[in-house]
Design an enzyme around this catalytic site. Structure first.
Site, mmCIF file in Angstrom:
data_model
loop_
_atom_site.group_PDB
_atom_site.id
_atom_site.type_symbol
_atom_site.label_atom_id
_atom_site.label_comp_id
_atom_site.label_asym_id
_atom_site.label_seq_id
_atom_site.Cartn_x
_atom_site.Cartn_y
_atom_site.Cartn_z
ATOM 1 C CB SER A 1 -16.647 8.138 33.911
ATOM 2 O OG SER A 1 -16.811 8.364 32.406
ATOM 3 N N GLY B 1 -19.248 9.000 29.588
ATOM 4 C CA GLY B 1 -18.688 8.065 28.767
ATOM 5 C C GLY B 1 -17.402 8.802 28.404
ATOM 6 C CG ASN C 1 -28.467 4.890 30.178
ATOM 7 O OD1 ASN C 1 -29.201 3.921 29.474
ATOM 8 N ND2 ASN C 1 -28.181 5.774 30.019
ATOM 9 C CG HIS D 1 -29.079 10.217 29.271
ATOM 10 N ND1 HIS D 1 -27.960 10.558 28.262
ATOM 11 C CD2 HIS D 1 -28.500 9.596 30.038
ATOM 12 C CE1 HIS D 1 -26.843 10.102 28.595
ATOM 13 N NE2 HIS D 1 -26.989 9.321 29.492
ATOM 14 C CE LYS E 1 -25.263 5.995 28.327
ATOM 15 N NZ LYS E 1 -24.105 7.078 28.165
ATOM 16 C CD GLU F 1 -26.178 10.573 33.826
ATOM 17 O OE1 GLU F 1 -25.903 9.664 34.182
ATOM 18 O OE2 GLU F 1 -26.753 10.841 32.502
ATOM 19 C CD GLU G 1 -25.574 9.357 25.855
ATOM 20 O OE1 GLU G 1 -26.337 8.133 25.735
ATOM 21 O OE2 GLU G 1 -24.488 9.150 26.469
HETATM 22 P P1 PGA Z 1 -21.221 6.489 31.757
HETATM 23 O O1 PGA Z 1 -22.663 6.744 31.242
HETATM 24 O O2 PGA Z 1 -21.182 5.580 33.033
HETATM 25 O O3 PGA Z 1 -20.758 5.424 30.557
HETATM 26 O O4 PGA Z 1 -20.258 7.646 31.551
HETATM 27 C C1 PGA Z 1 -23.422 7.307 32.316
HETATM 28 C C2 PGA Z 1 -24.632 7.745 31.841
HETATM 29 O O5 PGA Z 1 -24.746 8.237 30.277
HETATM 30 O O6 PGA Z 1 -25.835 7.628 32.089
#
Ligand code: PGA
Length: 255
Positions: A216, A176, A9, A98, A11, A170, A100
């Protein structure tokens, strides 16, 4: 049996050229190595989709996906992108739900159910994200949260339609942040998700569904996560932006 999937991803990162160059590196390195039961998916910003799909044409183990779609078919929705537009780029997948998008853009379970329908109606496979916040984990309500996200976002589908869904667990507190769920914590929730799917659709459908872990994940922890019985791969944010890290994560399944 269900597929092992490593999805990146990106982003809102990488300009047009940077995206093409990272993707070319990934395609070149995985095209001969990745086994038939394994899928690599890159979910890029919209600007890259058509070019990435051309670069991976004929490489069956590498697919391209978007990170969002609008729920409407077309019309006066300035700045939005429809499922059919994404599909027309050659993309096969779309991330939906997601955290976010749920947190920053107010995407609710009922809106997500409509986006799921729009994706499926246009032949896009949703990578549907679910997961609890830190407070929900600490209060112990995370099973209820996950069950609600599944039922309100997806359980209007019949078993045949559900077969196109990839799930991603997730935990919001792990995205993140550098805080990864332990393999045991992640496995516990993945097993719960699979049990919930079995109750809704039967064991055969539950056993066919790929459930990815995200939050992460990195080259150091991917192996211990992916070796859990109900973890079928990962949705990778930060580490998908570095070709070496992402390839190391993909290679967990080739070891
Ligand atoms: P990350 O993000 O691996 O940077 O924690 C995962 C995601 O948001 O899909």
């Amino acid at each position: 049996m269900r597929k092992n999937i490593v999805a990146g991803n990106w982003k809102m990162n990488l300009d047009y050229e940077q995206g093409l160059s990272l993707f070319s590196e990934i395609v070149n390195m995985v095209k001969d190595e990745v086994r038939g039961d394994q899928q690599v998916i890159i979910c890029s910003p919209f600007i890259h989709l058509a070019s990435l799909s051309k670069l991976s044409a004929g490489v069956t183990n590498v697919a391209v996906g978007a990170q969002n779609i609008n729920e409407a078919a077309s019309g006066a929705y300035t700045g939005e992108i429809s499922a059919s537009q994404v599909k027309s780029t050659g993309s096969e997948y779309v991330i939906l739900g997601h955290s976010e998008r749920r947190a920053y853009y107010g995407e609710t379970d009922s809106l997500l159910a409509k986006k799921v329908d729009a994706a499926l109606a246009n032949g896009l496979k949703p990578i549907f994200c679910i997961g609890e916040t830190k407070d929900e984990r600490e209060s112990g309500s995370y099973y209820d949260v996950i069950k609600t996200q599944l039922s309100a976002g997806l359980f209007h589908l019949d078993a045949e339609a559900f077969a196109a869904i990839v799930l991603a667990y997730e935990p919001v507190w792990a995205i993140g942040t550098g805080l990864t769920a332990s393999p045991e914590q992640a496995q516990e929730v993945h097993a719960f998700i699979r049990k919930t799917l079995a109750e809704q659709y039967g064991q055969a459908v539950a056993d066919q569904t790929s459930i990815l872990y995200g939050g992460s994940a990195n080259p150091a922890n991917a192996e211990s996560l992916f070796s859990q019985p109900d973890i079928d791969g990962g949705l990778i944010g930060g580490a998908s932006l570095k070709s070496r890290d992402f390839l190391q994560i993909i290679n967990v399944f080739n070891g």
